[in-house]
Scaffold this motif. Structure first.
Motif, PDB file in Angstrom:
ATOM      1  N   PRO A  32      -8.210   6.043  -4.719  1.00  0.00           N
ATOM      2  CA  PRO A  32      -9.442   5.509  -4.237  1.00  0.00           C
ATOM      3  C   PRO A  32      -9.109   3.861  -4.045  1.00  0.00           C
ATOM      4  CG  PRO A  32      -8.994   6.056  -6.860  1.00  0.00           C
ATOM      5  CD  PRO A  32      -7.903   5.649  -5.601  1.00  0.00           C
ATOM      6  N   ALA A  33     -10.448   3.594  -3.417  1.00  0.00           N
ATOM      7  CA  ALA A  33     -10.664   1.450  -2.842  1.00  0.00           C
ATOM      8  C   ALA A  33      -9.921   0.946  -4.069  1.00  0.00           C
ATOM      9  CB  ALA A  33     -12.049   1.363  -2.060  1.00  0.00           C
ATOM     10  N   ALA A  34     -10.003   0.823  -5.166  1.00  0.00           N
ATOM     11  CA  ALA A  34      -9.859   0.023  -5.741  1.00  0.00           C
ATOM     12  C   ALA A  34      -8.821   0.098  -6.702  1.00  0.00           C
ATOM     13  CB  ALA A  34     -10.553   0.257  -7.476  1.00  0.00           C
ATOM     14  N   GLU A  35      -8.013   1.329  -5.915  1.00  0.00           N
ATOM     15  CA  GLU A  35      -6.189   1.177  -6.575  1.00  0.00           C
ATOM     16  C   GLU A  35      -6.024   0.573  -4.947  1.00  0.00           C
ATOM     17  OE1 GLU A  35      -4.836   5.050  -7.648  1.00  0.00           O
ATOM     18  OE2 GLU A  35      -5.525   4.641  -8.825  1.00  0.00           O
ATOM     19  N   LEU A  36      -6.117   0.687  -3.414  1.00  0.00           N
ATOM     20  CA  LEU A  36      -5.380  -0.032  -2.092  1.00  0.00           C
ATOM     21  C   LEU A  36      -6.705  -1.228  -2.327  1.00  0.00           C
ATOM     22  CD1 LEU A  36      -7.518   2.728   0.068  1.00  0.00           C
ATOM     23  CD2 LEU A  36      -4.769   2.766  -0.730  1.00  0.00           C
TER      24      LEU A  36
ATOM     25  N   SER B 131      -3.564   0.635   9.832  1.00  0.00           N
ATOM     26  CA  SER B 131      -3.714   0.273  11.890  1.00  0.00           C
ATOM     27  C   SER B 131      -4.779  -1.422  11.317  1.00  0.00           C
ATOM     28  CB  SER B 131      -5.126   1.598  12.076  1.00  0.00           C
ATOM     29  OG  SER B 131      -6.047   0.674  13.332  1.00  0.00           O
ATOM     30  N   PHE B 132      -3.770  -1.585  11.454  1.00  0.00           N
ATOM     31  CA  PHE B 132      -4.468  -4.074  11.682  1.00  0.00           C
ATOM     32  C   PHE B 132      -4.807  -4.027  13.146  1.00  0.00           C
ATOM     33  CE2 PHE B 132      -0.807  -3.191   8.707  1.00  0.00           C
ATOM     34  CZ  PHE B 132      -1.733  -3.704   7.991  1.00  0.00           C
ATOM     35  N   ASP B 133      -6.599  -5.051  12.436  1.00  0.00           N
ATOM     36  CA  ASP B 133      -7.244  -5.984  14.071  1.00  0.00           C
ATOM     37  C   ASP B 133      -6.754  -7.383  12.932  1.00  0.00           C
ATOM     38  OD1 ASP B 133      -8.745  -7.414  15.490  1.00  0.00           O
ATOM     39  OD2 ASP B 133     -10.110  -5.477  15.163  1.00  0.00           O
ATOM     40  N   LEU B 134      -6.154  -7.735  13.672  1.00  0.00           N
ATOM     41  CA  LEU B 134      -5.317  -9.226  12.712  1.00  0.00           C
ATOM     42  C   LEU B 134      -6.473 -10.532  13.665  1.00  0.00           C
ATOM     43  CD1 LEU B 134      -1.695 -10.012  13.819  1.00  0.00           C
ATOM     44  CD2 LEU B 134      -3.307  -9.706  11.735  1.00  0.00           C
ATOM     45  N   GLU B 135      -7.117 -10.075  14.733  1.00  0.00           N
ATOM     46  CA  GLU B 135      -8.534 -10.461  15.916  1.00  0.00           C
ATOM     47  C   GLU B 135      -9.645 -11.102  14.240  1.00  0.00           C
ATOM     48  OE1 GLU B 135     -11.135 -11.253  19.199  1.00  0.00           O
ATOM     49  OE2 GLU B 135      -8.802 -10.398  19.511  1.00  0.00           O
ATOM     50  N   ALA B 136     -10.224  -9.673  13.781  1.00  0.00           N
ATOM     51  CA  ALA B 136     -11.228  -9.152  13.112  1.00  0.00           C
ATOM     52  C   ALA B 136     -10.916  -9.175  11.398  1.00  0.00           C
ATOM     53  CB  ALA B 136     -11.349  -8.053  13.362  1.00  0.00           C
ATOM     54  N   ARG B 137      -9.330  -9.257  11.104  1.00  0.00           N
ATOM     55  CA  ARG B 137      -8.732  -9.864  10.033  1.00  0.00           C
ATOM     56  C   ARG B 137      -9.390  -8.444   9.064  1.00  0.00           C
ATOM     57  NH1 ARG B 137      -7.059 -16.107   8.945  1.00  0.00           N
ATOM     58  NH2 ARG B 137      -7.065 -15.676  10.828  1.00  0.00           N
ATOM     59  N   GLU B 138      -9.234  -7.391   9.432  1.00  0.00           N
ATOM     60  CA  GLU B 138      -9.503  -6.276   9.010  1.00  0.00           C
ATOM     61  C   GLU B 138      -7.955  -5.318   8.471  1.00  0.00           C
ATOM     62  OE1 GLU B 138     -13.858  -6.030   9.692  1.00  0.00           O
ATOM     63  OE2 GLU B 138     -13.226  -4.248  10.721  1.00  0.00           O
ATOM     64  N   VAL B 139      -7.686  -4.513   8.060  1.00  0.00           N
ATOM     65  CA  VAL B 139      -7.161  -3.301   7.578  1.00  0.00           C
ATOM     66  C   VAL B 139      -8.172  -1.785   8.021  1.00  0.00           C
ATOM     67  CG1 VAL B 139      -6.583  -3.971   5.528  1.00  0.00           C
ATOM     68  CG2 VAL B 139      -4.515  -2.041   6.480  1.00  0.00           C
ATOM     69  N   GLU B 140      -7.871  -0.764   7.976  1.00  0.00           N
ATOM     70  CA  GLU B 140      -8.058   0.418   7.796  1.00  0.00           C
ATOM     71  C   GLU B 140      -7.382   0.931   7.240  1.00  0.00           C
ATOM     72  OE1 GLU B 140     -11.365   0.990  11.547  1.00  0.00           O
ATOM     73  OE2 GLU B 140      -9.104   2.221  11.689  1.00  0.00           O
ATOM     74  N   ILE B 141      -7.239   1.692   6.324  1.00  0.00           N
ATOM     75  CA  ILE B 141      -6.499   2.922   5.285  1.00  0.00           C
ATOM     76  C   ILE B 141      -6.918   3.801   5.076  1.00  0.00           C
ATOM     77  CG2 ILE B 141      -4.993   2.517   3.182  1.00  0.00           C
ATOM     78  CD1 ILE B 141      -5.389  -0.401   3.059  1.00  0.00           C
ATOM     79  N   ASP B 142      -5.732   5.209   5.477  1.00  0.00           N
ATOM     80  CA  ASP B 142      -6.309   6.585   5.414  1.00  0.00           C
ATOM     81  C   ASP B 142      -5.233   6.803   4.477  1.00  0.00           C
ATOM     82  OD1 ASP B 142      -7.012   8.783   5.629  1.00  0.00           O
ATOM     83  OD2 ASP B 142      -5.874   9.022   7.433  1.00  0.00           O
ATOM     84  N   SER B 143      -6.020   6.944   3.042  1.00  0.00           N
ATOM     85  CA  SER B 143      -5.210   7.304   2.146  1.00  0.00           C
ATOM     86  C   SER B 143      -6.357   8.138   1.148  1.00  0.00           C
ATOM     87  CB  SER B 143      -4.995   5.925   1.208  1.00  0.00           C
ATOM     88  OG  SER B 143      -4.419   6.599   0.124  1.00  0.00           O
ATOM     89  N   ALA B 144      -5.502   8.998   0.358  1.00  0.00           N
ATOM     90  CA  ALA B 144      -6.372   9.865  -1.019  1.00  0.00           C
ATOM     91  C   ALA B 144      -6.746   8.306  -1.956  1.00  0.00           C
ATOM     92  CB  ALA B 144      -5.338  10.711  -0.900  1.00  0.00           C
TER      93      ALA B 144
ATOM     94  N   VAL C 201       0.996  -1.038   0.523  1.00  0.00           N
ATOM     95  CA  VAL C 201       0.234   0.125   0.081  1.00  0.00           C
ATOM     96  C   VAL C 201       1.284   0.999   0.103  1.00  0.00           C
ATOM     97  CG1 VAL C 201      -2.064   1.508   1.018  1.00  0.00           C
ATOM     98  CG2 VAL C 201      -1.786  -1.034   0.993  1.00  0.00           C
ATOM     99  N   GLN C 202       1.834   1.845   0.682  1.00  0.00           N
ATOM    100  CA  GLN C 202       2.928   2.072   1.293  1.00  0.00           C
ATOM    101  C   GLN C 202       3.900   2.878  -0.239  1.00  0.00           C
ATOM    102  OE1 GLN C 202       4.807   2.250   4.104  1.00  0.00           O
ATOM    103  NE2 GLN C 202       2.572   3.665   5.698  1.00  0.00           N
ATOM    104  N   ALA C 203       3.833   1.669  -1.512  1.00  0.00           N
ATOM    105  CA  ALA C 203       4.910   1.625  -2.448  1.00  0.00           C
ATOM    106  C   ALA C 203       3.734   2.305  -3.202  1.00  0.00           C
ATOM    107  CB  ALA C 203       5.161   0.560  -2.474  1.00  0.00           C
ATOM    108  N   LEU C 204       1.862   2.295  -3.451  1.00  0.00           N
ATOM    109  CA  LEU C 204       1.302   3.203  -3.423  1.00  0.00           C
ATOM    110  C   LEU C 204       1.162   4.547  -3.643  1.00  0.00           C
ATOM    111  CD1 LEU C 204      -0.883   2.736  -5.726  1.00  0.00           C
ATOM    112  CD2 LEU C 204      -2.474   2.815  -3.651  1.00  0.00           C
ATOM    113  N   ASP C 205       1.495   4.853  -1.856  1.00  0.00           N
ATOM    114  CA  ASP C 205       0.976   5.701  -1.685  1.00  0.00           C
ATOM    115  C   ASP C 205       1.718   5.972  -0.295  1.00  0.00           C
ATOM    116  OD1 ASP C 205       0.487   8.047  -0.025  1.00  0.00           O
ATOM    117  OD2 ASP C 205      -1.318   7.359   0.201  1.00  0.00           O
TER     118      ASP C 205
END
Length: 65
Positions: A47-51, A32-45, A22-26
């Motif tokens: 678009p979701a499709a690129e992320l 922010s990772f939540d391994l228990e929920a298996r989710e990642v929150e990304i604060d980026s400008a 992701v940081q190669a892109l932006d």
């Protein structure tokens, strides 16, 4: 901030791969990772499709949560 479900993410190596992709892109993206929920929150400008494509490039399937 966008939240993605990444069912295959289970450890620190997984999060490192996703963060690198992701940081190669932006380089200013904040993740922010939540391994228990298996989710990642990304604060980026970017678009979701690129992320999602960056997460896929890291080898993980993901979808918007």
């Amino acid at each position: 901030m966008l939240t993605f479900s990444v069912p295959g993410m289970s450890c620190g190596k997984c999060t490192a791969k996703i963060e690198t992709a992701v940081q190669a892109l932006d380089p200013t993206a904040l993740l922010s990772f939540d391994l228990e929920a298996r989710e990642v929150e990304i604060d980026s400008a970017d678009p979701a499709a690129e992320l999602l494509a960056a997460i896929a490039k890291a080898g993980f399937e993901a979808k918007a949560a």
